[in-house]
Design a protein around this motif. Structure first.
Motif, short mmCIF file in Angstrom:
data_model
loop_
_atom_site.label_atom_id
_atom_site.label_comp_id
_atom_site.label_asym_id
_atom_site.label_seq_id
_atom_site.Cartn_x
_atom_site.Cartn_y
_atom_site.Cartn_z
N GLU A 50 0.95 -1.15 0.07
CA GLU A 50 0.12 -0.05 0.21
C GLU A 50 0.86 1.28 -0.04
N TRP A 51 1.93 1.24 0.49
CA TRP A 51 2.93 2.26 0.67
C TRP A 51 3.71 2.53 -0.50
N ALA A 52 3.95 1.52 -1.25
CA ALA A 52 4.64 1.58 -2.71
C ALA A 52 3.80 2.27 -3.68
N ASP A 53 4.80 3.15 -4.44
CA ASP A 53 3.90 3.52 -5.89
C ASP A 53 4.63 2.57 -6.91
N LEU A 54 5.78 2.43 -6.93
CA LEU A 54 6.29 1.52 -7.92
C LEU A 54 7.11 0.37 -7.21
N VAL A 55 6.95 -0.85 -8.09
CA VAL A 55 7.46 -2.21 -7.33
C VAL A 55 8.26 -2.78 -8.31
N PHE A 56 9.52 -3.28 -7.93
CA PHE A 56 10.53 -3.99 -8.71
C PHE A 56 10.46 -5.08 -8.52
N VAL A 57 10.67 -6.22 -9.21
CA VAL A 57 10.84 -7.60 -8.91
C VAL A 57 11.99 -8.00 -9.45
N MET A 58 12.84 -8.76 -9.00
CA MET A 58 14.22 -9.44 -9.57
C MET A 58 13.97 -10.41 -10.78
N GLU A 59 12.93 -11.09 -10.46
CA GLU A 59 12.43 -12.35 -11.42
C GLU A 59 11.26 -12.55 -11.89
N ARG A 60 11.02 -13.09 -12.95
CA ARG A 60 9.65 -13.34 -13.42
C ARG A 60 8.82 -13.97 -12.32
N ALA A 61 9.53 -15.13 -11.74
CA ALA A 61 8.78 -15.92 -10.65
C ALA A 61 8.18 -14.98 -9.54
N HIS A 62 8.95 -14.03 -9.19
CA HIS A 62 8.69 -13.00 -8.14
C HIS A 62 7.37 -12.40 -8.47
N ARG A 63 7.25 -11.86 -9.62
CA ARG A 63 6.14 -11.18 -10.22
C ARG A 63 4.63 -12.21 -10.07
N THR A 64 5.12 -13.46 -10.57
CA THR A 64 4.03 -14.58 -10.29
C THR A 64 3.56 -14.75 -8.84
N ARG A 65 4.51 -14.84 -8.11
CA ARG A 65 4.19 -15.21 -6.74
C ARG A 65 3.59 -13.75 -6.19
N LEU A 66 4.18 -12.60 -6.43
CA LEU A 66 3.46 -11.59 -5.96
C LEU A 66 1.79 -11.46 -6.36
N SER A 67 1.53 -11.56 -7.67
CA SER A 67 0.27 -11.59 -8.11
C SER A 67 -0.61 -12.59 -7.58
N ALA A 68 0.04 -13.78 -7.40
CA ALA A 68 -0.79 -14.65 -6.71
C ALA A 68 -1.21 -14.30 -5.41
N ARG A 69 -0.38 -13.74 -4.27
CA ARG A 69 -0.54 -13.81 -3.11
C ARG A 69 -0.95 -12.25 -2.70
N PHE A 70 -0.79 -11.50 -3.42
CA PHE A 70 -1.04 -9.91 -3.03
C PHE A 70 -1.96 -9.27 -4.16
N ALA A 71 -2.87 -9.88 -4.99
CA ALA A 71 -3.61 -9.17 -6.20
C ALA A 71 -4.33 -7.86 -5.66
N PRO A 72 -5.10 -8.21 -4.42
CA PRO A 72 -5.97 -7.21 -3.96
C PRO A 72 -5.19 -5.82 -3.76
N TRP A 73 -3.80 -5.92 -3.32
CA TRP A 73 -3.08 -4.75 -3.05
C TRP A 73 -2.24 -4.21 -4.21
N LEU A 74 -2.43 -4.81 -5.38
CA LEU A 74 -1.56 -4.33 -6.47
C LEU A 74 -2.29 -3.59 -7.58
N ASN A 75 -3.57 -3.38 -7.39
CA ASN A 75 -4.53 -2.63 -8.23
C ASN A 75 -3.88 -1.46 -8.57
N GLY A 76 -3.63 -1.29 -9.69
CA GLY A 76 -3.24 -0.09 -10.58
C GLY A 76 -1.77 0.26 -10.12
N LYS A 77 -1.03 -0.78 -9.51
CA LYS A 77 0.43 -0.36 -9.20
C LYS A 77 1.34 -0.88 -10.66
#
Length: 108
Positions: A50-77
């Motif tokens: 919620e604090w972040a304006d811009l999120v960087f992940v190091m690998e594609r697997a991180h993006r997948t894990r992020l989307s799976a676990r935190f989708a409600p908090w990624l809206n528009g990020k």
């Protein structure tokens, strides 16, 4: 106003803390880092997203894990994958150089 930039990797021990450190002194930017695995030194939670304006992940697997676990908090990020493998030590000069090259264009 500062932009809040969050760096994520698996365990928050090498890549994301390095990135947090490298960009901590950039004007107009506040940085934080966290890990996506249960044994991360600093585990990612909804409040950090919620604090972040811009999120960087190091690998594609991180993006997948992020989307799976935190989708409600990624809206528009904006989530940017840096494609940086876990091949570096903390503050490794090669990692610092790679981060500067890949992250800087997104911070302008």
């Amino acid at each position: 106003m500062s932009r809040h930039v969050l760096f994520l990797c698996s365990q928050n021990r090498l890549r994301s803390p390095t990135a947090e450190q490298v960009f901590a002194d950039w004007p107009g930017i506040e940085t934080a880092s966290a890990g996506l695995l249960a044994d991360a030194d600093e585990l990612l939670g909804p409040e950090l997203l919620e604090w972040a304006d811009l999120v960087f992940v190091m690998e594609r697997a991180h993006r997948t894990r992020l989307s799976a676990r935190f989708a409600p908090w990624l809206n528009g990020k904006r989530v940017v994958c840096l494609d940086i493998p876990d091949d570096y030590d903390y503050m490794d000069p090669a990692l610092v150089e790679l981060l500067k090259r890949k992250v800087s264009p997104h911070l302008r």
